[in-house]
Design a protein around this motif. Structure first.
Motif, mmCIF file in Angstrom:
data_model
loop_
_atom_site.group_PDB
_atom_site.id
_atom_site.type_symbol
_atom_site.label_atom_id
_atom_site.label_comp_id
_atom_site.label_asym_id
_atom_site.label_seq_id
_atom_site.Cartn_x
_atom_site.Cartn_y
_atom_site.Cartn_z
ATOM 1 N N SER A 169 0.816 -1.215 0.000
ATOM 2 C CA SER A 169 0.000 0.000 0.000
ATOM 3 C C SER A 169 0.851 1.267 0.000
ATOM 4 O O SER A 169 0.466 2.276 -0.605
ATOM 5 C CB SER A 169 -0.945 0.003 1.202
ATOM 6 N N TRP A 172 2.049 1.817 -3.608
ATOM 7 C CA TRP A 172 0.915 2.257 -4.413
ATOM 8 C C TRP A 172 0.574 3.722 -4.133
ATOM 9 O O TRP A 172 0.244 4.474 -5.042
ATOM 10 C CB TRP A 172 -0.302 1.373 -4.142
ATOM 11 N N LYS A 173 0.668 4.127 -2.869
ATOM 12 C CA LYS A 173 0.362 5.510 -2.493
ATOM 13 C C LYS A 173 1.350 6.476 -3.166
ATOM 14 O O LYS A 173 0.961 7.524 -3.690
ATOM 15 C CB LYS A 173 0.415 5.669 -0.973
ATOM 16 N N LYS A 176 0.588 6.706 -6.837
ATOM 17 C CA LYS A 176 -0.614 7.517 -7.054
ATOM 18 C C LYS A 176 -0.260 8.996 -6.993
ATOM 19 O O LYS A 176 -0.742 9.801 -7.808
ATOM 20 C CB LYS A 176 -1.671 7.173 -6.005
ATOM 21 N N GLU A 177 0.599 9.366 -6.052
ATOM 22 C CA GLU A 177 1.040 10.750 -5.930
ATOM 23 C C GLU A 177 1.853 11.183 -7.142
ATOM 24 O O GLU A 177 1.923 12.371 -7.482
ATOM 25 C CB GLU A 177 1.857 10.927 -4.649
ATOM 26 N N HIS A 180 0.125 8.001 -11.256
ATOM 27 C CA HIS A 180 -0.400 6.717 -11.712
ATOM 28 C C HIS A 180 -1.784 6.456 -11.127
ATOM 29 O O HIS A 180 -2.090 6.873 -10.005
ATOM 30 C CB HIS A 180 0.543 5.576 -11.314
ATOM 31 N N THR A 181 -2.591 5.761 -11.900
ATOM 32 C CA THR A 181 -3.904 5.324 -11.418
ATOM 33 C C THR A 181 -3.745 3.974 -10.736
ATOM 34 O O THR A 181 -3.178 3.041 -11.325
ATOM 35 C CB THR A 181 -4.892 5.189 -12.594
ATOM 36 N N ILE A 182 -4.212 3.869 -9.508
ATOM 37 C CA ILE A 182 -4.144 2.605 -8.777
ATOM 38 C C ILE A 182 -5.558 2.042 -8.637
ATOM 39 O O ILE A 182 -6.423 2.657 -8.014
ATOM 40 C CB ILE A 182 -3.512 2.794 -7.373
ATOM 41 N N VAL A 370 -1.469 -1.075 -10.209
ATOM 42 C CA VAL A 370 -1.239 -0.075 -11.251
ATOM 43 C C VAL A 370 -2.125 -0.368 -12.467
ATOM 44 O O VAL A 370 -2.153 -1.497 -12.962
ATOM 45 C CB VAL A 370 0.245 -0.048 -11.684
ATOM 46 N N ASP A 371 -2.853 0.640 -12.907
ATOM 47 C CA ASP A 371 -3.762 0.478 -14.034
ATOM 48 C C ASP A 371 -2.995 0.030 -15.279
ATOM 49 O O ASP A 371 -1.950 0.592 -15.624
ATOM 50 C CB ASP A 371 -4.473 1.802 -14.312
ATOM 51 N N GLU A 374 -1.597 2.185 -18.238
ATOM 52 C CA GLU A 374 -0.455 3.064 -17.997
ATOM 53 C C GLU A 374 0.882 2.328 -18.071
ATOM 54 O O GLU A 374 1.910 2.835 -17.645
ATOM 55 C CB GLU A 374 -0.615 3.748 -16.639
ATOM 56 N N SER A 382 6.652 2.031 -17.173
ATOM 57 C CA SER A 382 5.617 3.044 -16.974
ATOM 58 C C SER A 382 5.539 3.949 -18.190
ATOM 59 O O SER A 382 6.561 4.385 -18.726
ATOM 60 C CB SER A 382 5.945 3.878 -15.728
#
Length: 425
Positions: A169, A172-173, A176-177, A180-182, A370-371, A374, A382
């Motif tokens: 997590s 992922w955080k 996201k910052e 990236h789309t999580i 991660v989407d 992307e 990435s």
């Protein structure tokens, strides 16, 4: 400054490190592992035997085992699939075997064989393995065009960063910052908790059956998964295969497939729902009732409980007879039409209430990450940040049980390794 830092000392991390070192021996590579030891998930996989991959060598067939990632993995699997993984290990002195259900294991039946192979290879290739190094944050330094990482006890820098951190997590955080789309993670691969007299006390029984999740009216915007549609257009999940009766409910391949394909729907249901089991999937309710009437006609004096009408375990047959309101001492001649209908429904439309889930053995798998839109699936890089790569469960890919999740890790790590090695050559 390293050429490459790999965050995560698991299957993907080690496979990627070895592949890139073999592609380009001049690379300086470090694996950062947050725990005291590496390859812990490999250690416990497959009951300690390590289910290395799935013995399906057709990429088109293989991708059908991925509820998320089926389309994206087709091309990569054509170029680096199970056959390539088998060759990798066997060339390094680890012979593998394909079992009857398609799962692939080391012939030693010990996951330690895989771990020893990885550790031996990283040592031979001069790859640094640094434990107790949980990554707290990372960023791209535009001036030096390098990745800077802060761990719990030290700072590192590298030209390329491969994230193999699984369902982490914190990582992922950070992603996201970074833009990236999580996709929010939810559990996948779990068993169903059921308390019901019909399966109580007969744990250990396995039956080939068809199981269906019955639709439930809820008001949840997050359910947008396309599933099989029944005539009434209600959402339906179904699977056929072995079902295992356990102390806590139902498990086995058919249940695990449902848990994987229905991960988001069942999460939205808060793991409170009903399932319908057909213990004799070759029969409909009507055709099975016809069979029972034939048995009653041919063997009127025989005790119902001792009859072998269909090929299901006798203990389960006995439980379903009682559930249909039939005494174990009753003979077929004494059975009413209503009881025949009830018994037929118990065998073909046996409804259970599921109340919660349990993790399947040591398989900690999540749907989410991660989407996929992307990620460049030719390199697993990435699309937003050059020099940043992903492999394994960190991306929104998950497979059913049977070696599929390891194969996703091997394949992603291979292409990321190849891209990095060629970039730095």
């Amino acid at each position: 400054m390293f050429d490459v830092i790999i965050a995560g000392g698991g299957a993907a991390g080690f496979y990627g490190a070895i592949q890139m070192a073999e592609h380009n021996p001049h690379l300086s590579i470090a694996i950062l592992e947050r725990g005291k030891t590496v390859l812990t998930k490999v250690k416990i996989s497959g009951g300690g035997r390590c289910n290395v991959t799935q013995g399906e060598f057709s990429a088109r067939e293989l991708v059908s085992g991925y509820p998320r990632g089926e389309k994206e993995l087709l091309g990569p699997f054509h170029r680096h699939g199970p056959a390539d993984v088998v060759s990798f290990f066997e060339e390094k002195g680890v012979p593998l075997k394909i079992e009857s259900d398609g799962r692939v294991f080391p012939k030693s039946n010990s996951s330690q064989t895989i771990i020893d192979c990885f550790l031996s290879e990283t040592d031979r290739l001069g790859i640094q393995v640094i434990c107790n190094s949980s990554v707290q944050n990372f960023r791209k330094n535009r001036e030096s065009d390098s990745w800077e990482l802060n761990t719990v006890n030290k700072k590192y820098a590298a030209k390329n960063l491969l994230l193999c951190t699984g369902s982490n997590s914190r990582i992922w955080k950070i992603l996201k910052e970074m833009g990236h789309t999580i996709v929010p993670p939810v559990p996948s691969l779990f068993t169903f908790n059921i308390k019901d007299d019909r399966i109580d006390g007969i744990q250990g029984i396995s039956v080939n059956a068809k199981v269906e999740v019955l639709p439930k009216k809820i008001f949840a915007s997050e359910i947008n998964v396309k599933l099989k549609s029944a005539k009434n257009r209600a959402t339906v999940l179904e699977a056929e295969g072995p079902i295992l009766i356990t102390h806590w409910g139902l498990s086995g391949p058919a249940i695990l497939k449902l848990s994987a394909w229905g991960a988001r729907v069942l999460n939205a249901y808060k793991y409170q729902f009903r399932i319908k089991v057909n213990w004799v999937p070759e029969y409909s309710t009507e055709s099975f009732e016809g069979l029972l009437r034939k048995v009653k006609e041919v063997e009127p004096k025989k005790t119902v409980s001792r009859s072998h009408v269909v090929d299901i375990p006798q203990r389960l047959w006995g439980k379903l007879i009682l559930a249909a309101g039939i005494n174990k001492a009753s003979r077929w001649a004494e059975i009413t039409n209503a009881q025949l209908q009830h018994l037929s429904k118990e065998l073909t439309q046996c409804v259970f209430r599921v109340d919660g889930k349990s993790t399947f053995k040591e398989e900690f798998v999540t749907a989410g990450g991660v989407d996929l839109s992307e990620i460049n699936f030719k390199t697993f890089e990435s699309k937003l940040h050059p020099g940043l790569f992903f492999a394994g469960e960190i991306i929104n890919v998950d497979g059913i049980t049977g070696g599929y999740n390891f194969q996703n890790a091997w394949t992603g790590a291979f292409f990321a390794a190849k891209a990095i090695a060629e970039r730095e050559s």
